[in-house]
Write a protein that holds these residues in place. Structure first.
Motif, PDB file in Angstrom:
ATOM      1  N   LYS A 222       0.825  -1.217   0.000  1.00 15.64           N
ATOM      2  CA  LYS A 222       0.000   0.000   0.000  1.00 15.64           C
ATOM      3  C   LYS A 222       0.856   1.263   0.000  1.00 15.64           C
ATOM      4  O   LYS A 222       0.576   2.221  -0.732  1.00 15.64           O
ATOM      5  CB  LYS A 222      -0.920  -0.008   1.219  1.00 15.64           C
ATOM      6  CG  LYS A 222      -1.770   1.248   1.365  1.00 15.64           C
ATOM      7  CD  LYS A 222      -2.602   1.199   2.637  1.00 15.64           C
ATOM      8  CE  LYS A 222      -3.370   2.503   2.843  1.00 15.64           C
ATOM      9  NZ  LYS A 222      -4.153   2.492   4.109  1.00 15.64           N
ATOM     10  N   VAL A 223       1.910   1.264   0.793  1.00 16.87           N
ATOM     11  CA  VAL A 223       2.729   2.478   0.955  1.00 16.87           C
ATOM     12  C   VAL A 223       3.776   2.610  -0.147  1.00 16.87           C
ATOM     13  O   VAL A 223       3.948   3.683  -0.734  1.00 16.87           O
ATOM     14  CB  VAL A 223       3.412   2.478   2.343  1.00 16.87           C
ATOM     15  CG1 VAL A 223       4.364   3.661   2.468  1.00 16.87           C
ATOM     16  CG2 VAL A 223       2.360   2.525   3.445  1.00 16.87           C
ATOM     17  N   ASP A 224       4.486   1.531  -0.431  1.00 19.82           N
ATOM     18  CA  ASP A 224       5.633   1.605  -1.353  1.00 19.82           C
ATOM     19  C   ASP A 224       5.305   1.171  -2.768  1.00 19.82           C
ATOM     20  O   ASP A 224       6.168   1.259  -3.656  1.00 19.82           O
ATOM     21  CB  ASP A 224       6.781   0.756  -0.806  1.00 19.82           C
ATOM     22  CG  ASP A 224       7.300   1.296   0.517  1.00 19.82           C
ATOM     23  OD1 ASP A 224       7.217   2.520   0.726  1.00 19.82           O
ATOM     24  OD2 ASP A 224       7.761   0.499   1.355  1.00 19.82           O
ATOM     25  N   GLY A 225       4.085   0.661  -2.989  1.00 21.80           N
ATOM     26  CA  GLY A 225       3.674   0.379  -4.350  1.00 21.80           C
ATOM     27  C   GLY A 225       3.995  -1.025  -4.834  1.00 21.80           C
ATOM     28  O   GLY A 225       4.601  -1.842  -4.138  1.00 21.80           O
ATOM     29  N   ARG A 226       3.606  -1.258  -6.054  1.00 24.63           N
ATOM     30  CA  ARG A 226       3.702  -2.586  -6.658  1.00 24.63           C
ATOM     31  C   ARG A 226       5.136  -3.005  -6.948  1.00 24.63           C
ATOM     32  O   ARG A 226       5.424  -4.200  -7.104  1.00 24.63           O
ATOM     33  CB  ARG A 226       2.873  -2.586  -7.948  1.00 24.63           C
ATOM     34  CG  ARG A 226       2.396  -3.917  -8.417  1.00 24.63           C
ATOM     35  CD  ARG A 226       1.257  -3.753  -9.408  1.00 24.63           C
ATOM     36  NE  ARG A 226       0.838  -5.039  -9.948  1.00 24.63           N
ATOM     37  CZ  ARG A 226      -0.267  -5.207 -10.668  1.00 24.63           C
ATOM     38  NH1 ARG A 226      -1.065  -4.182 -10.922  1.00 24.63           N
ATOM     39  NH2 ARG A 226      -0.579  -6.401 -11.136  1.00 24.63           N
ATOM     40  N   ASP A 227       6.015  -2.025  -7.012  1.00 20.38           N
ATOM     41  CA  ASP A 227       7.412  -2.343  -7.317  1.00 20.38           C
ATOM     42  C   ASP A 227       8.040  -3.235  -6.255  1.00 20.38           C
ATOM     43  O   ASP A 227       9.049  -3.915  -6.514  1.00 20.38           O
ATOM     44  CB  ASP A 227       8.237  -1.049  -7.438  1.00 20.38           C
ATOM     45  CG  ASP A 227       7.857  -0.248  -8.675  1.00 20.38           C
ATOM     46  OD1 ASP A 227       7.235  -0.836  -9.582  1.00 20.38           O
ATOM     47  OD2 ASP A 227       8.155   0.966  -8.708  1.00 20.38           O
ATOM     48  N   THR A 228       7.480  -3.221  -5.062  1.00 23.92           N
ATOM     49  CA  THR A 228       8.038  -4.060  -3.994  1.00 23.92           C
ATOM     50  C   THR A 228       7.871  -5.542  -4.297  1.00 23.92           C
ATOM     51  O   THR A 228       8.492  -6.384  -3.635  1.00 23.92           O
ATOM     52  CB  THR A 228       7.350  -3.741  -2.660  1.00 23.92           C
ATOM     53  OG1 THR A 228       5.932  -3.908  -2.800  1.00 23.92           O
ATOM     54  CG2 THR A 228       7.635  -2.307  -2.226  1.00 23.92           C
ATOM     55  N   ALA A 230       8.451  -6.786  -7.346  1.00 24.64           N
ATOM     56  CA  ALA A 230       9.353  -7.149  -8.447  1.00 24.64           C
ATOM     57  C   ALA A 230      10.399  -8.143  -7.944  1.00 24.64           C
ATOM     58  O   ALA A 230      10.518  -8.406  -6.748  1.00 24.64           O
ATOM     59  CB  ALA A 230      10.019  -5.889  -9.004  1.00 24.64           C
ATOM     60  N   GLU A 231      11.159  -8.678  -8.868  1.00 27.39           N
ATOM     61  CA  GLU A 231      12.142  -9.700  -8.503  1.00 27.39           C
ATOM     62  C   GLU A 231      13.138  -9.199  -7.468  1.00 27.39           C
ATOM     63  O   GLU A 231      13.597  -9.956  -6.610  1.00 27.39           O
ATOM     64  CB  GLU A 231      12.880 -10.180  -9.753  1.00 27.39           C
ATOM     65  CG  GLU A 231      12.015 -11.024 -10.671  1.00 27.39           C
ATOM     66  CD  GLU A 231      12.813 -11.591 -11.830  1.00 27.39           C
ATOM     67  OE1 GLU A 231      14.066 -11.462 -11.807  1.00 27.39           O
ATOM     68  OE2 GLU A 231      12.211 -12.162 -12.744  1.00 27.39           O
ATOM     69  N   ASP A 232      13.473  -7.907  -7.562  1.00 33.62           N
ATOM     70  CA  ASP A 232      14.419  -7.341  -6.600  1.00 33.62           C
ATOM     71  C   ASP A 232      13.719  -6.475  -5.559  1.00 33.62           C
ATOM     72  O   ASP A 232      14.370  -5.721  -4.829  1.00 33.62           O
ATOM     73  CB  ASP A 232      15.495  -6.515  -7.321  1.00 33.62           C
ATOM     74  CG  ASP A 232      14.881  -5.400  -8.162  1.00 33.62           C
ATOM     75  OD1 ASP A 232      13.635  -5.396  -8.338  1.00 33.62           O
ATOM     76  OD2 ASP A 232      15.639  -4.535  -8.653  1.00 33.62           O
ATOM     77  N   GLY A 233      12.402  -6.569  -5.473  1.00 33.36           N
ATOM     78  CA  GLY A 233      11.640  -5.777  -4.521  1.00 33.36           C
ATOM     79  C   GLY A 233      11.814  -6.283  -3.099  1.00 33.36           C
ATOM     80  O   GLY A 233      12.186  -7.436  -2.855  1.00 33.36           O
ATOM     81  N   VAL A 234      11.504  -5.403  -2.149  1.00 32.21           N
ATOM     82  CA  VAL A 234      11.746  -5.733  -0.749  1.00 32.21           C
ATOM     83  C   VAL A 234      10.868  -6.888  -0.273  1.00 32.21           C
ATOM     84  O   VAL A 234      11.299  -7.713   0.546  1.00 32.21           O
ATOM     85  CB  VAL A 234      11.525  -4.478   0.131  1.00 32.21           C
ATOM     86  CG1 VAL A 234      10.064  -4.022   0.088  1.00 32.21           C
ATOM     87  CG2 VAL A 234      11.947  -4.751   1.560  1.00 32.21           C
ATOM     88  N   LEU A 239      10.514 -10.249   2.802  1.00 35.60           N
ATOM     89  CA  LEU A 239       9.356 -10.731   3.564  1.00 35.60           C
ATOM     90  C   LEU A 239       8.888 -12.117   3.130  1.00 35.60           C
ATOM     91  O   LEU A 239       8.546 -12.952   3.974  1.00 35.60           O
ATOM     92  CB  LEU A 239       8.205  -9.728   3.460  1.00 35.60           C
ATOM     93  CG  LEU A 239       8.392  -8.402   4.208  1.00 35.60           C
ATOM     94  CD1 LEU A 239       7.076  -7.637   4.265  1.00 35.60           C
ATOM     95  CD2 LEU A 239       8.919  -8.617   5.619  1.00 35.60           C
ATOM     96  N   VAL A 240       8.843 -12.371   1.837  1.00 38.51           N
ATOM     97  CA  VAL A 240       8.390 -13.693   1.386  1.00 38.51           C
ATOM     98  C   VAL A 240       9.347 -14.797   1.840  1.00 38.51           C
ATOM     99  O   VAL A 240       8.900 -15.857   2.307  1.00 38.51           O
ATOM    100  CB  VAL A 240       8.186 -13.717  -0.146  1.00 38.51           C
ATOM    101  CG1 VAL A 240       7.893 -15.135  -0.624  1.00 38.51           C
ATOM    102  CG2 VAL A 240       7.043 -12.789  -0.533  1.00 38.51           C
ATOM    103  N   ASP A 281       5.187 -11.090 -14.475  1.00 32.28           N
ATOM    104  CA  ASP A 281       5.831 -12.403 -14.347  1.00 32.28           C
ATOM    105  C   ASP A 281       6.339 -12.633 -12.927  1.00 32.28           C
ATOM    106  O   ASP A 281       6.236 -13.741 -12.380  1.00 32.28           O
ATOM    107  CB  ASP A 281       7.000 -12.512 -15.345  1.00 32.28           C
ATOM    108  CG  ASP A 281       6.519 -12.563 -16.787  1.00 32.28           C
ATOM    109  OD1 ASP A 281       5.316 -12.872 -16.986  1.00 32.28           O
ATOM    110  OD2 ASP A 281       7.324 -12.297 -17.691  1.00 32.28           O
ATOM    111  N   SER A 282       6.906 -11.588 -12.321  1.00 32.24           N
ATOM    112  CA  SER A 282       7.426 -11.743 -10.965  1.00 32.24           C
ATOM    113  C   SER A 282       6.289 -11.981  -9.967  1.00 32.24           C
ATOM    114  O   SER A 282       6.449 -12.739  -8.997  1.00 32.24           O
ATOM    115  CB  SER A 282       8.233 -10.511 -10.562  1.00 32.24           C
ATOM    116  OG  SER A 282       7.412  -9.356 -10.545  1.00 32.24           O
TER     117      SER A 282
END
Length: 655
Positions: A222-228, A230-234, A239-240, A281-282
């Motif tokens: 919600k805060v940091d967006g969908r980019d989190t 991505a393959e290199d997202g936080v 977390l995963v 894809d990610s």
């Protein structure tokens, strides 16, 4: 317990009270508040635990009397120094601190409440920490952004890294709550701290961190967006992997119990994103990483973990409903829960049957018997697949499983539609109606409304009758009571003709049951049936048997007849009530048992307004006049009460 130091607060000075200016009532109120505050201060200094608890619950009054400046300079420091008190006192203080924001000067000074809250967030007693966390969140909500990102953020960072594990437990929940208002650097630090809590050496810390992992996932997107994602997202990189670690068999049961709930929150986020635009894809790869983890809980070595998965599986299905690739794996997993070795797990899974079946996604078809896949590519609804499992569940060894099935099976009818319901749902329903356990039959009869709306009751009426008759004579009085309470609903479904022929006599027969609650429920049931089928029907099918009960040798049976007549009259047309029911009740005014006579008086009080003024003056009043002179005091009392009530009723009507 260590001795509490004397409270370092100067007592409220009587000489400061303003008794000259202002209205008298305001002065009295101020004086009263200051007296109460003074008493609270004395109790906080005392040795009596209950007194200190009471005083801690009055901190608002104390703060109001002290004023904002003295509350910040004297009261709050004292509370900070007194956190070695009994748990009951600390609980009251923790709850009260969140209410002191206005008394310390509002948002600009709310941060002065953080020091005592920080200490309370580290105590050993869980309830104290929970109360302190709730108060901390209240304070945080009104803190200016500068104070939030300063003193409050620093407090959470300290809690997350303290040596004592209770502080780290408190930090796990507060991080997720606070994440949205942190700066970018603070958000990075909080994720790092949260990740450390998820792999903490103390299982209790990991358990609480795992409880908030799903919320953390949700708030980060919600805060940091969908980019989190991505393959290199936080989320993907930090977390995963934590979720995978917390769901592994290396963790204790208390940690793995959170797997299902977290998975549901993950799925909710991904489904919401899929509705906005197709998953990348990610993100699809992420789904493929998450779903096997929830599927793995189905085979977990702990039945408690499997039970948790079974009880929350409907939430998981709903969360992933827009992701067909996930549903194809989740539905077979749910079917496996329905066959779990533990009856408790199967029962929990069965309770979710209808909710799981509501999923609109199409799944791969399979046979109910062998589980072999049908024609490649053939897809059916979830409900069509699950309904084929119901017959197997009707043969389950556990009565609890079958009872759960009886409660939810009919809810599949609106989902399946008429034809599929007749083909696949009606046969197992008929089996449940013949189940040896009365609880199973009762649960099914109680839930027939949904089935009736789809196919009507004609197909079931002949099978319903034996089940109803068996339950009506069940040895457990609670079963008999439950079926009586469902009679009006059944009557509406079965129709007047069928009910009159097969079940009307049974309803009157309950008036002679040995259990008082059954007789009372039967009388109420007769009232509802009269309202449903009409006065003429009641006169034809109910009154003859009720009239015979008046002459029963047991006064309890005769009493029930009075009660039934009274209740039925309230839903009848006035003319019929006056002609058919009133004479029956009036005749019983001469019964030899006082209990009957004073219940006649009570009944006449209710029947008078229904039958009208003429009936009151010609028939009811003379009988009440006789009862007022009765030799029994209770009869006199109720007769006099009824007379006064009816005199008022009809006297008012004349005016």
């Amino acid at each position: 317990m260590q001795e509490v130091e004397p409270m370092e607060i100067t007592p409220i000075d009587d000489s400061t009270k303003n008794v000259q200016g202002g209205p008298v009532d305001q002065t009295m109120t101020a004086s009263s508040d200051e007296d109460e505050a003074r008493q609270a201060i004395d109790m906080l200094r005392g040795d009596d635990v209950s007194g200190r608890v009471a005083a801690a619950n009055k901190l608002e009054t104390v703060a109001a009397a002290l004023g904002e400046q003295r509350t910040r300079d004297e009261l709050v420091p004292f509370l900070t120094d007194g956190v070695d008190d009994e748990d009951e006192v600390l609980m009251a203080i923790a709850s009260s601190l969140g209410k002191l924001v206005d008394h310390v000067g509002g948002p600009d000074h709310a941060s002065s409440l953080l020091p005592p809250l920080e200490l309370l967030l580290t105590v050993e007693e869980n309830t104290v920490r929970e109360a302190a966390a709730e108060s901390a969140q209240k304070v945080a909500d009104i803190l200016p952004q500068e104070a939030f990102q300063g003193a409050y953020a620093e407090m959470i960072a300290r809690l997350a890294t303290k040596e004592w594990f209770t502080a780290r437990i408190s930090a796990a929940g507060l991080i997720a709550f606070s994440y949205e208002r942190f700066t970018a650097d603070q958000r990075k630090e909080s994720i790092t701290n949260f990740a450390a809590l998820c792999i903490d050496d103390t299982p209790m810390v990991r358990r609480v961190a795992s409880q908030f992992l799903g919320e953390m996932f949700e708030i980060v997107v919600k805060v940091d967006g969908r980019d989190t994602l991505a393959e290199d997202g936080v989320l993907t990189t930090e977390l995963v992997p934590l979720y995978e670690k917390l769901a592994s068999n290396d963790q204790p049961d208390s940690v793995r119990l959170q797997t299902t709930e977290n998975c549901a929150l993950f799925g909710k986020v991904l489904t919401a994103l899929a509705k906005e635009s197709p998953l990348s894809d990610s993100e699809v790869s992420l789904v493929k990483r998450l779903v096997p983890l929830i599927v793995a809980t189905i085979d977990d070595r702990s039945w408690r973990v499997r039970w948790t998965a079974a009880s929350k599986f409907a939430n998981v299905i709903a969360a992933f409903s827009a992701l067909p690739e996930a549903i194809d794996s989740l539905v077979p997993a749910y079917e496996k829960l329905l066959q779990d070795p533990e009856a408790e797990v199967r029962t929990a899974a069965t309770f979710n049957l209808a909710e799981v079946a509501e999923c609109e996604a199409m799944v791969q078809a399979s046979t109910a018997a062998s589980g072999e896949e049908l024609t490649e590519g053939e897809r059916i609804t979830v409900a069509e697949r699950l309904v084929k499992r119901i017959t197997t569940l009707t043969e389950d060894d556990s009565e609890h499983v079958r009872a759960a099935l009886a409660m939810v099976a009919t809810q599949l009818a609106p989902i399946l539609g008429k034809d599929a319901t007749i083909s696949f749902l009606v046969p197992p329903v008929l089996l449940l109606l013949r189940d040896a356990a009365s609880e199973v039959r009762l649960n099914l009869i109680s839930s027939l409304a949904a089935l009736n709306e789809v196919i009507g009751v004609d197909l079931l009426s002949q099978s319903l009758l034996p089940a109803i008759l068996d339950l009506a004579q069940d040895g457990k009085w609670r079963i008999r009571l439950a079926i009586i309470e469902h009679v009006p609903m059944l009557a509406k479904q079965l129709g007047k003709e069928f009910f009159s022929e097969k079940l009307s006599s049974l309803c009157v027969g309950w008036l002679g049951d040995d259990i008082s609650s059954i007789r009372s429920a039967a009388a109420q049931s007769l009232k509802e049936l009269t309202a449903l089928f009409g006065s003429d029907w009641a006169v034809e099918y109910l009154l003859p048997s009720i009239s015979d009960i008046r002459f029963h040798q047991s006064y309890l049976r005769r009493l029930t007849a009075v009660q039934a007549c009274t209740l039925m009259s309230t839903v009848m047309e006035p003319e019929i009530a006056m002609l058919e029911l009133l004479p029956l009740v009036l005749e019983m005014a001469t019964d030899t048992v006082p209990n009957i006579r004073f219940n006649v008086a009570k009944g006449l009080e209710k029947m008078g307004p229904v039958c009208g003024r003429s009936a009151y003056e010609a028939q009811i009043r003379p009988v009440l006049s006789i009862l007022v002179e009765d030799e029994d005091r209770d009869v006199q009392f109720f007769a006099l009460t009824a007379s006064k009530s009816l005199d008022t009723e009809f006297g008012a009507a004349n005016k």
